[in-house]
Every structure is written in C-alpha cells, then in structure tokens.
Design an enzyme around this catalytic site. Structure first.
Site, mmCIF file in Angstrom:
data_model
loop_
_atom_site.group_PDB
_atom_site.id
_atom_site.type_symbol
_atom_site.label_atom_id
_atom_site.label_comp_id
_atom_site.label_asym_id
_atom_site.label_seq_id
_atom_site.Cartn_x
_atom_site.Cartn_y
_atom_site.Cartn_z
ATOM 1 N N PHE C 249 0.809 -1.221 0.000
ATOM 2 C CA PHE C 249 0.000 0.000 0.000
ATOM 3 C C PHE C 249 0.839 1.265 0.000
ATOM 4 O O PHE C 249 0.401 2.316 0.452
ATOM 5 C CB PHE C 249 -0.986 -0.028 1.180
ATOM 6 C CG PHE C 249 -1.658 -1.356 1.354
ATOM 7 C CD1 PHE C 249 -2.548 -1.812 0.382
ATOM 8 C CD2 PHE C 249 -1.346 -2.192 2.410
ATOM 9 C CE1 PHE C 249 -3.130 -3.058 0.499
ATOM 10 C CE2 PHE C 249 -1.921 -3.446 2.524
ATOM 11 C CZ PHE C 249 -2.818 -3.888 1.573
ATOM 12 N N ARG C 595 -9.172 -0.458 -20.006
ATOM 13 C CA ARG C 595 -9.368 -1.883 -20.217
ATOM 14 C C ARG C 595 -9.137 -2.662 -18.920
ATOM 15 O O ARG C 595 -8.236 -2.344 -18.138
ATOM 16 C CB ARG C 595 -8.400 -2.415 -21.281
ATOM 17 C CG ARG C 595 -8.701 -3.874 -21.646
ATOM 18 C CD ARG C 595 -7.651 -4.484 -22.569
ATOM 19 N NE ARG C 595 -7.498 -3.766 -23.826
ATOM 20 C CZ ARG C 595 -8.328 -3.878 -24.857
ATOM 21 N NH1 ARG C 595 -9.377 -4.656 -24.784
ATOM 22 N NH2 ARG C 595 -8.115 -3.187 -25.957
ATOM 23 N N ASN C 598 -8.124 -8.637 -16.258
ATOM 24 C CA ASN C 598 -8.666 -9.840 -15.619
ATOM 25 C C ASN C 598 -9.773 -9.407 -14.657
ATOM 26 O O ASN C 598 -9.485 -8.814 -13.618
ATOM 27 C CB ASN C 598 -7.545 -10.579 -14.865
ATOM 28 C CG ASN C 598 -8.032 -11.860 -14.210
ATOM 29 O OD1 ASN C 598 -9.233 -12.073 -14.024
ATOM 30 N ND2 ASN C 598 -7.094 -12.719 -13.861
ATOM 31 N N PRO C 599 -11.020 -9.645 -15.006
ATOM 32 C CA PRO C 599 -12.119 -9.125 -14.169
ATOM 33 C C PRO C 599 -12.069 -9.611 -12.731
ATOM 34 O O PRO C 599 -12.501 -8.908 -11.815
ATOM 35 C CB PRO C 599 -13.380 -9.633 -14.877
ATOM 36 C CG PRO C 599 -12.958 -10.504 -15.988
ATOM 37 C CD PRO C 599 -11.489 -10.353 -16.202
ATOM 38 N N GLN C 605 -9.139 -5.818 -6.624
ATOM 39 C CA GLN C 605 -8.437 -4.548 -6.421
ATOM 40 C C GLN C 605 -9.421 -3.446 -6.033
ATOM 41 O O GLN C 605 -9.165 -2.654 -5.140
ATOM 42 C CB GLN C 605 -7.727 -4.130 -7.715
ATOM 43 C CG GLN C 605 -6.390 -4.767 -7.921
ATOM 44 C CD GLN C 605 -5.333 -4.031 -7.116
ATOM 45 O OE1 GLN C 605 -5.219 -4.228 -5.917
ATOM 46 N NE2 GLN C 605 -4.575 -3.189 -7.763
ATOM 47 N N LYS C 670 -6.166 1.864 -17.434
ATOM 48 C CA LYS C 670 -5.863 3.147 -16.788
ATOM 49 C C LYS C 670 -5.273 2.994 -15.383
ATOM 50 O O LYS C 670 -4.886 3.990 -14.777
ATOM 51 C CB LYS C 670 -7.146 3.972 -16.678
ATOM 52 C CG LYS C 670 -7.758 4.440 -17.996
ATOM 53 C CD LYS C 670 -8.687 5.598 -17.671
ATOM 54 C CE LYS C 670 -9.698 5.886 -18.737
ATOM 55 N NZ LYS C 670 -10.524 7.065 -18.354
ATOM 56 N N GLY C 671 -5.250 1.789 -14.858
ATOM 57 C CA GLY C 671 -4.712 1.607 -13.510
ATOM 58 C C GLY C 671 -5.818 1.670 -12.469
ATOM 59 O O GLY C 671 -6.638 2.583 -12.478
ATOM 60 N N GLU C 674 -5.631 2.348 -6.959
ATOM 61 C CA GLU C 674 -5.888 3.395 -5.982
ATOM 62 C C GLU C 674 -7.270 4.023 -6.066
ATOM 63 O O GLU C 674 -7.799 4.506 -5.069
ATOM 64 C CB GLU C 674 -4.782 4.447 -6.099
ATOM 65 C CG GLU C 674 -3.525 3.874 -5.476
ATOM 66 C CD GLU C 674 -2.234 4.516 -5.919
ATOM 67 O OE1 GLU C 674 -1.704 5.293 -5.136
ATOM 68 O OE2 GLU C 674 -1.749 4.219 -7.026
#
Lengths: 338, 197, 708
Positions: C249, C595, C598-599, C605, C670-671, C674
C-alpha cells in the site's frame, strides 16, 4: 523477554508448591505471553497450570453453576445451562476478543486480564500500573478510553474484560487456593480501584491460584443481556458496555441489576441506579433518571466526555429492550445489513 | 528503565518438547520463551503459518491445535508439548487442495495471500464450532442454536484481519464450503497427511 | 491491444497463478526465503524525539550467550553518499525522531536478539522537540513543488470575485489524521554479504563484495538504484529478490531504514545471512505513514449549481529529516470546472519520521475535502448531489485546457445511481429510521491520474518450449503474476500455459515500482513491446535461447491530452441513535478504468480499495502524542489502531464501464490500484449526514463524534 524457568504443574497442590516469588501461572497465555514479549512484564519462572483438572462446569445445589478456572471462554459461552440461566454472561464472553482467543483464554485468566491502556503497552512512556511511581501518561494524553468512575491521579484506565462485567452483574464468587488454604472472594471484592496502588488490579495474593468461579442462582438473570459499544464492529475493546437484568411486575420494576464496563478500573456495578429504579415504573424516563443518579459520581475530560451520553443511552436502551423482550432483535441487527 | 539490567538466568534453558506438525512428529529442545509460531517458522521451516503482529491481534498465525483454532503467536511451545498442530499446508497441498482452499481460490478470497493460511485454518475451525452449535456475538438468541449465515461468518471470522480487503470474497468462499458441509452432514475434521520436507 | 476474441486471454476471468501457493501458505515471502544458519536482528530504537546519543552501554547485551554483534553508530560501516537522509543511518549521534533506528543486536535466535536489545542502555542529550501539528505553525513553508513535480500553488482567475458572484458558498475546514499502512506482512529483510570472484581473460582478477537481499519490496530495481550510491557499490554487486509481497500500500515502495540497518549489520558478519522482521509496533515508527492534513475548502456556485470558484488551501505535516509533499490539491485542479480557482500547499515541519506514499497519496485526503464540500454545496443549493456533479463536469481539463483522453465520470455517476437505487434516497436528513438506526445514502466522485513512469523494460526468452517473460515487477496482491501472464500470452499469441513469468528480482529487466496505479499499463506495455520485438526478430518458430527485450511504450500523442481514471462511490450507512456506531451496510463503486485485463483480480483490487476506504472512514487514526517527551504514535498496535475487520464489511461491490484508453499505452488500462479508495470516506460521511443531519469534517467517523 528475559529467560525464565518453566515448570508444568500436574495438580493444584503441585502448582502452589512450584510457585516462587517472581513466578507467574500460565494458563491460556493470551494476556501473559503478550506482556512478556512486549517487555511489559518480566518473570523468573512460569508455572504451567494449563493441564490442571479445572475444566468442569458443574451444577451447584440451588441452581447455580461452578465454572472451573481452566474452562475455555468458548466452552463457557457454549454451555447450555449457562446460556439458559445467564444469557448476559454468554453474550459478554462472545462480545470479547475473537474465536481463536476465546478458544485459548480461560475463566481464571480472564479475571486477571490487564488494562489495554496504550501507555501500559508502551514501555517508553510513564505508567504507574507498569512501573509504580513513574506517572500516568493517560492523563492529558490519549484519553478516549479513560474511566468515568473511581479513577485516581495515579491511574485513569479501565478494566478491559467483557466477561467480568457480567460476573459483576451476577455477584459471582471467585474461589482461590493458596498454601495457607482456600478462600472464596465475593466478586465485588475481587477487583480494585486504582487509588495509589494502580499496579494492583485485584486483591488476589501472590501465589494464590484461582480454581473456580461460582455463579449463584440468580433467577432474574434469565432475563439479562449484554451490550457493547466499540469502535470496530468486532474484535475491539469496549468503549462502554452494559450488562443488565430486569424483572417487572405489572408496570413496575420488581428487580434490576446493572453493571457497566469500560467506565472504571474494575467492572462497575451501578448500585445507585439499581436502588433508584427498584419499585419505580419501568419507563424510559425512570431508566434515564436511574443512570443519571449513577452518573452523578462520574468525572470526564474532553477526550472521554462522549462516554457519558453513551452510557446513558445504552442503559436506557438495554432496559427498554429487556422490558419489551427485544434483545434478539438488536443482536440480529448488530450483525446484519440494514 | 532499570539502571542495572537483570539479564535473567545465564544458563541456557532447553526444554525437551514434542510437537506433531502436519502429521509429522518432531522432538525438539526449546527455549521456554519460544512460541509455537516461531518454532514452526524458525526451527522447523514450516512457513505456512504467518506472523502478522505477534500479539494476538491479527489472526495471521492461526493454526489448528488438537483440532481447535488458536493463535500460535500466543502459544508457548513448552505449554503445547505433545500437541497436534495443523497449518494450511497440512490441510491440503498445491496438488490436492482442501475444499476450503479450493473455495478461497475460486472466490478470490485473498490478494497478497499473507493472511490467507490463517484465514483458511480459522474458517475450518469456525465451521466446526458452528456445527457443534456454539453461539456467537450475532446469534440473535444466545440460548438457541446458531445458523450458518453471512452475519455469523463475518462475526466469527473477525479475528482474522485482511488488509487487502478481501472480506466479501472470504465470506463467499466460506459460505460455499459451509453450505456444502451442511448438505453432506458434518464432515469429519480433515486428517493431516505426512508432509515430507 | 488487438486480440482475437476467440483465443484472447486479456479480458478473461483467470484464477490467480500464484493462488495455489498462497492458499497452502507455501508462497515464500521475504522472511521465508531459505537461508543456511541465519542470524536474527532486533533493532535499537531511539526513545527520545530529538537530540544526540551521548553513550551506549551494550556490555550486558554483548555478554549474553547467543549474541553475535551489537551494531551502533560507533562501529557501523561508513556509507558513501548521503543521497537519501532516511537511509543514511548510524553515521552520527543525531536522533531525528522517536523510534529511529540507532543500532541493532544480532543473535542466534529472535528471543535472544530481542532480549539483548532490551539490555542495551542508551544515554541521550535531548534537544527541544516539536511534534505538534498545527496549521498556523510558525515555520510552515511553501515546498515550491509537490510530489509528481507539480507546483505547490495554482491560481486561475480571481477567486474573491468568483465567490462574490456566487449565490451560495461553502467555506469549511476538513482534516485527515496520520495513518499507517499496516500491510499484514510486516516489513522483512534478509541481507547477506559474500565475496564475488572476478574472472578476467588471463585468470582471476580479484574479488569484490557481493550483497544479496531478500526484501518485501514494491520494486527491486529502484530499491537497488537507491541503495547503490549510499553503499558505494556497482549494480552487479547487489542482488535483490522479492517474488511475493504480503501487502504494501505504498509502505514498501521505496526502501526504509530497516533495509539499510540489516545490510549494515550483515556487513559485520560476512557470509552469514541476517534476518529481520519488524514488530507491529515498529511498523508505526520508521517505515512511513500517511501525513496529516488541515484543508480549507471553499466553493462558490450560482443558483443553478454552476461553480464560480474553487479554492483549496492545505497545511500538512512533514518530517524535518525528509520532506514528503503529498499532492493533496491535485484532484481539485482537475475534477470540476470553475472559472476562478486557487490551490496552495504548505508544509509543517516536525520532528517525526518521514511520511511516504499510502494508497492514493494526495487524492485520498484531498478528495475527502472536495467531495464533502460538494455535498455541503448540494445541500445548500437544494440540489441532488449527483446532479450538482454532472453540471460541473468539465469539457476539457480545467487547469491546462487539454481535452481528456477519455472521461466517463458522468456514466459512472448515472449507472451507479441506477444500480444503487439512488432514487430511494430521501434528500432530507433523518428521514429514514429503522428501530434505533438512522439510515442514509451518500455519493462521492473519484479520480486518479496517469502517473509518469521512469524507464521500464521486459524480456522474452524461448527455453525448453516455453516463453520466459522477465520483468522486475512486483505482485503485492494486485494480480500482477496473473495479468502480466495474460498480456504476454496475447502479445506472443500463445496460450497462457506456454508463458512462464519471472518477476521480483534485480537480475530481470529494470522496471518501475508497483505504485501510482501504474503497474498494469507500465509493465504491461514493456511486456507487449518485448513480445513484439521477439516475434519481429524470431518469428513464430523461435530457436532455443532466442531472447529479445523491449521498453515500455507510450504514444507521444498522449501529451496533448489529460489522462485520468474516474469513478463514483455510493454508500449506505446506518447510525445507531444509542451508541453513535456506524455500519456501512452497502458500498458500491462504479469505475471508468480503461481496459480490464482480468475481471477477477480487478474486482478484488476495487473492493480492496473500497474496504480500505471503509476502514479509513470509520477507524483509522494514528494518535501522535505530541507532548514533550512523547513525540510518537501511542496507539501502535492492532488493538489501538483499528483496521476494518470482516464484520465491518457486509456488502461491497464494484462495477466498471470499460472504455480502453490507448493514450495510457498499448494495454488500454488506466490503472485501478488506488481509485477504489478515493472519495470513499466522503461518500460515507455524506451518507452519515443524510442519515443523521450531522456533518463530520474530520476522519475517522467514530462513535465519540456521533453519540449524543
């Protein structure tokens, strides 16, 4: 952790004989091992009493129960007779710690649980309980857990046990053995207020070994409950907790018992509130007046001032619940979604 | 702080201790201060039990000791002489996962994986406690038998902290196993297999 | 990323590759790496806040059987360059903060090391200390630039004019506390020094020291780069591995003092591995924290809700030893349109340990203020808070004027409202009560920017019929093991089973760390380029040993755009009128994440970030006792510092609207590490307001603040 000697006791008399000044009895270890590792406490030797034959819960003549000192908290809370006769006690145990800890912690050990004050746990800071004479850091420091009742200039902390609040409600008796013989300690005389000796939590004498806790027959306890407010939904010490038992006759309070946790250096039996309420109408107004009578003694600072309305609300709510038979509903709500 | 530190006994104390770990017996000479947790990790190289706080406040070190879930950080090995200890790798192996391990995998009931062995041991012990009829803090009437539901699972698993935040998936995994167990009557506690290291 | 939908791996639900090892507890974390006959370290830490060490008496510790070494500033190996003040330890008598590492005991067992450390006596000359955070601190300063390199202050238009023109204004102060990351795996290091033989053409040239480190690290490449100048070593002399990390983290983003402490201790006993795992209490001292903030936020709006002015003035804590200037004002500069806008950042220097990245540094505290203020504005305007946000959605980036590469905040808000049943919300507070519980709903927007990434490479090698993909990436629980394998499989056009991924070692191609939500698009890009280079060079039938490298690629065109991820958080709470206890009964996040590779791991996350958001909203506060002689966090364990437990998290769900964004690089992702936490405390606080009519402007929302 300083090295120490380790002996296992086979019988109570072995244990008493093996005990020497500087020793400690080891049962579940959930508090003691933590203290040793954290450097809060040092011992020269441990007497492992975990295998003594003190694991029975037996019926007493007249409707009470005798709980062996080494009964695990989880077994105690699961015992059918205990749940039936003293629901507040089962609920209190289940409100404490976690499943794993309740599987380890013992009845006797729970009575000797020490404070969770952050300064007690921090050897770099003064704490009269850990190091007599060093001072009390909680005064003027991290104070939201501080006591409302019976604190002294030497210590303002509270007793952390949930179980003990219910035992105070029930006027339990602590049975202890020593080389000088056995004795029975009324629960009200077991834990101490801090005064100028906050390093002493209880009136147990050095080397004395708790062998059982006796629960007297308390018919009103069949209508009893325990409520705990905390900062996390589970696995957290109480901000304030309330154990209560109530019997009404008609509109009036025939019998009431009230004990509070998180408010004093020992489980706090609210005798003033009980005396006020007995014989009065069982209404929210009187429940409130009763706890106000108790709170006349309370002293709070800025950090723990919230405990006053918290205690007041909880007492009123719990007594209303018992009056109306709504305890299961609240307990279900505590665990469920909206 | 004392001025002259007392180092304690100068003689090295070593207690003969026997532990069965994941079905394998070990005879050890141990410092009385050694926890079951450190004994497993530092002495026996059994790393399928994790240290997350060493204070009984996180649950990462949960093992099944004689079938019951306990916190191995607060267990002195000397006091557990003769005990049968089961860790996650004793429940199942990569090639043959325990149903609870399979469910955690299927439901993505973990992220970093560090609290996971403790979660899984705790979940196995918890379902056993529930099957025995033990009540919990959220059992509506403590005098009655508790049901398997999400609120019970959440409360009973609250002694296992997960900082990655996999709780909702952990609950799904345990619910699936618990319902399966209830359907096929009470499963016996898993039997440890010999683990060769 | 072009993929054949029939064979594509990207976008498919895949069970974690590292899952079987993790559910059996056999994935080796740093402390668990096999070592022969290791020694154990326990640190000596300062018990004063500021001053100098006068004397250290370690005689009792040294005399103890089993003690191998006592390391202090008196015998510590000298460090070469002071390139990092946090890592430049044991080089002087100075003490900069309470709990600073000032030495260590190394012993045969953990018990002996810890006991011996307790026997070491340290005398200090104390100096005047200051650990009390206050916004009006006389020495507060403008850092010039804040993290990510942006200016500390910004100004557009004339905010006083904008506020004067407004029909409605909000002017409030919001505060966030110190927080500690507390990954479940406490920071752990194994360090061992050896001699490395140097062979030349004509024989042995000599020897040089070689340092092997096992660390819990978010990025071994940059960790090594940070250590080298201090140690005066060449890259080839230092090897760091970190294949599994038990949560981080941000706290394991850059190396902290414990790495150097273990390295220096091991230097005194070459050939012997020295192991150190922090205690939970030490996790609150010297491995970083989230700084505390005091934020004045002002909004002005016309009667229809159109913003006329936004101001955000931040004072935040800083360590005198090492500044960490969080970009708390960043989201304020970009999320909503308004003609007049101003932000400022001031640092309050204190004698505390350095702060560091903690999940969404900047966006997390800043968006708590912004999204609570927006809710307050909506209440004053009598406007639905979702509608208020939609009306102020900018057409282009408000600060730079650049168009957005993709911007689906509106969709997130609308879709979330639909899924959550927002229409059932009563605008009036205290309108819904069930028994003793007041119920309410709240919303907050979320945004997280594209972070710049230093050079990152990957390699592909063909060996024994498998494609070995190497990159010094890290999996902190994010799913990198799995998603990088999926990306590599598609880029190489092979099944996942033919890909063998290697991460977490300095022998692998240099990679930027796992941080700033960059992992998937940054490492993923490098892996894709390496795969393309490999195929270009060797075709579809490579020979044994064929190998190619590639560097992460991002389109130049991206400079023309503003790049951000977006989301919306919806919270439902119930608040006890008896105790003030808050339960978050439902939390929904809807995201615009580009995108999704992996769902399954993506979902984890998101819900993980949201769960940490619940934790921050309800529980987390490191209480720094700032009285003279204290100067440290006193609730330094899990009994004093609560993180959410299972019972706190009944219903957390994530959904996403997938619009791949090529400006973020070829993965289109896009990440997502966070954005799941950003705005969550505001959504919960807004729900508490809706339930109770009480506006809480300081985290966390504890019973003490709500009981009455």
């Amino acid at each position: 952790m300083k090295p120490f000697d380790f002996q296992r006791a086979g019988t109570v008399s072995d244990a008493l004989a093996q005990f020497a000044p500087g020793s400690a009895y080891l049962a579940g270890g959930t508090n003691l091992v933590d203290h040793l590792r954290a450097g809060i406490r040092e011992v020269d030797g441990l007497v492992d009493i975990s295998r003594l034959d003190l694991t029975e819960i037996a019926e007493l003549p007249g409707g009470g129960l005798r709980v062996g000192a080494l009964v695990k908290n989880s077994d105690m809370a699961a015992h059918p007779l205990l749940r039936e006769r003293y629901p507040a006690l089962a609920e209190a145990i289940l409100a404490g710690a976690s499943g794993q800890i309740r599987n380890m912690a013992t009845t006797g050990g729970n009575l000797l649980q020490r404070t969770r004050c952050v300064y007690f746990y921090d050897p770099a800071t003064p704490c009269n309980k850990r190091e007599p004479g060093s001072g009390c850091s909680a005064i003027g420091g991290f104070g939201k857990y501080n006591a409302l009742f019976g604190a002294s200039e030497h210590c303002v902390t509270v007793h952390p046990s949930d179980m003990c609040v219910a035992l105070a409600l029930l006027d339990a008796v602590v049975v202890a053995e020593s080389e000088a013989g056995g004795r029975r300690i009324p629960f009200a005389d077991f834990h101490r207020l801090p005064g100028d000796t906050p390093h002493l939590d209880t009136n147990l004498r050095p080397g004395e070994l708790i062998t059982a806790v006796e629960l007297p027959a308390v018919p009103v306890a069949a209508q009893s409950t325990y409520r705990k407010a905390r900062e996390r939904t589970s696995y957290a010490f109480a901000l304030v907790s309330v154990a209560a038992a109530l019997r009404t006759e008609g509109e009036n309070v025939a019998e009431v018992r009230l004990a509070c946790g998180g408010v004093a250096h020992r489980p706090w039996r609210a005798h003033r509130a009980e005396a006020y309420l007995t014989g009065k109408p069982a209404t929210a107004e009187h429940f409130r007046a009763a706890i106000e009578a108790e709170l006349e003694e309370a002293q709070s600072g800025t950090e723990n001032a919230f405990k006053v309305p918290l205690l007041r609300n909880m007492v009123v709510s719990v007594l209303e619940e018992l009056r109306d038979g709504r305890t299961p509903q609240r307990r279900a709500e505590q665990g469920g979604a909206a | 702080m004392k001025d002259t530190p007392d180092p304690g006994p100068t003689f090295p104390i070593a207690l003969p201790i026997q532990l069965a770990v994941n079905g394998k017996r070990h005879q050890l000479d141990l410092d009385p201060r050694a926890s079951v947790l450190d004994t497993l990790r530092d002495r026996l190289g059994v790393m399928s039990v994790k240290k997350g706080c060493d204070h009984g406040q996180c649950g990462a070190c949960t093992v099944l000791a004689d079938g019951k879930r306990v916190l191995s950080c607060l267990c002195l090995a000397a006091s557990y002489d003769g005990a049968d200890i089961l860790t996650a790798e004793g429940l199942g192996t990569v090639d043959q996962l325990h149903p609870m391990q399979q469910a955690f995998l299927d439901h993505d009931g973990f992220q970093c994986g560090y609290c996971t062995p403790g979660q899984i041991c705790s979940a196995v012990g918890m379902l056993d406690e529930l099957a025995q009829g033990m009540p919990s803090h959220v059992t509506p009437d403590v005098r009655k038998v508790a049901e398997l539901n999400d609120a019970e699972i959440r409360e009973r698993m609250s002694g296992n902290l997960c900082r990655c935040g996999a709780y909702v998936n952990i609950v799904s995994a345990i619910r699936e196993v618990g319902q399966g167990q209830a359907a096929s009557a009470a499963l016996p506690m898993p039997v440890a297999r010999e683990v060769t290291r | 990323m072009t993929t054949d939908p029939k064979t594509a791996s990207v976008g498919q639900d895949r069970v974690r590759i590292d899952g079987p090892l993790k559910v059996t507890g056999t994935a080796p974390y740093a402390f668990e790496q096999p070592t022969e006959n290791p020694a154990y370290l326990f640190p000596l830490t300062s018990t004063i806040t500021r001053g100098k060490i006068r004397a250290i008496d370690a005689s009792a510790a040294r005399a103890l059987s089993g003690v191998l070494e006592v390391l202090t500033h008196e015998n510590a190996p000298k460090l070469l360059a002071k390139t990092d003040t946090e890592l430049y330890i044991l080089q002087s008598r100075d003490v900069h903060y309470f709990g600073e590492n000032i030495g260590a005991v190394v012993a045969e067992t953990q018990e002996i090391a810890r006991h011996a450390a307790s026997l070491v006596r340290v005398e200090y000359d104390t100096e005047q200390e200051d650990t009390r955070f206050r916004p009006e601190h006389p020495e507060r300063y403008n850092p010039g630039k804040i993290n990510t390199g942006i200016p500390a202050d910004s100004k557009q238009g004339n905010v006083e004019q904008g506020l004067a023109e407004a029909a409605v204004t909000v002017d409030e102060v919001y505060a966030t506390p110190y927080e500690h990351h507390n990954p479940m795996e406490m920071h752990s290091v194994i360090a061992e020094w050896d001699r490395e033989r140097l062979d030349g053409v004509l024989g042995v040239l000599g020897e040089r020291p070689h340092l092997r480190i096992h660390d819990a690290s978010q990025g071994v490449s940059y960790e090594r780069l940070m250590l080298l100048p201090l140690l005066g070593l060449l890259p080839q002399q230092v090897e760091i591995s970190s294949p599994y990390v038990g949560g981080a983290f941000g706290s394991k983003g850059i190396p902290h003092a414990q790495v150097m402490l273990t390295v220096l201790a091991a230097r005194l006993m070459p050939g012997r591995a020295v192991k150190y795992m922090l205690s939970r209490q030490q996790m609150f001292r010297s491995v970083g924290h989230r700084l505390t903030t005091h934020q004045r936020f002002r909004l002005g709006a016309a009667a229809d809700g159109t913003l006329t002015a936004i101001t955000h003035d931040v004072q935040q804590s800083s360590s005198r030893l090492k500044q960490f200037a969080e970009q708390t004002v960043n989201a304020t500069r970009h999320l909503y349109a308004a003609p007049h806008r101003e932000t400022s950042t001031r640092m309050v220097p204190l004698d505390i340990g350095p702060a560091t990245f903690m999940r969404a540094p900047g966006e997390f505290p800043g968006m708590f203020a912004q999204e609570t203020a927006m809710d307050e504005l909506a209440v004053k305007l009598g406007l639905d808070p979702i509608e208020l946000r939609l009306r102020n959605k900018p057409d282009t980036d408000p600060e730079s004027g650049k168009p957005h590469s993709s911007h689906h905040l509106g969709e997130c808000l609308k879709e979330g409202a639909r899924l959550f049943g927002w229409e059932k919300r009563q605008a009036q507070p205290r309108a819904r009560q069930e028994g003793e519980w007041l119920c309410g709903m709240g919303v907050a927007a979320a945004t997280y920017p594209r972070q710049m990434t230093p050079p990152t490479k990957a390699s592909v090698a063909f060996r024994e019929g498998k494609y070995h993909v190497g990159i010094a990436a890290a999996d902190l629980g994010t799913g990198a093991w799995t998603v990088l394998t999926q990306i590599a499989a598609d880029a190489l056009k092979v099944p996942e089973e033919d890909v063998v991924l290697h991460i977490g070692h300095t022998d692998l191609p240099l990679a930027f760390l796992a941080g700033g939500s960059t992992g998937t698009y940054n490492w993923g890009s490098a892996v894709m380029v390496a795969a393309v280079n490999f195929r270009d060079r060797y075709g579809l039938t490579p020979a044994e040993g064929d190998e190619a490298e590639g560097s992460a690629f991002f389109p130049d065109e991206a400079k023309k755009y503003m790049l951000d991820a977006y989301g919306a958080h919806f919270a439902e709470v119930k608040v006890s009128t008896v105790t003030g206890e808050v339960h978050v009964t439902r939390l929904l996040g809807v995201y615009d994440p580009g995108r999704i590779i992996n769902p399954r791991t993506a979902n984890s996350q998101f819900i993980g970030g949201m769960t940490m958001g619940i934790s921050a909203a309800l529980h987390e506060e490191s209480y720094l006792d700032s009285r003279p002689g204290y100067g440290h966090v006193v609730n330094s364990d899990f009994a004093g510092y609560h993180i959410a437990a299972n019972a706190d998290v009944p219903d957390v769900q994530a959904r996403w609207i997938e619009h791949p964004d090529p400006m973020f690089g070829p993965t289109g992702a896009k990440g997502i590490g966070e954005i799941g936490i950003v705005g969550v405390p505001a959504a919960i606080g807004n729900a508490i307001y809706n339930a109770t009519g009480k506006r809480l402007r300081e985290l966390p929302f504890t019973p003490a603040k709500l009981v009455e």
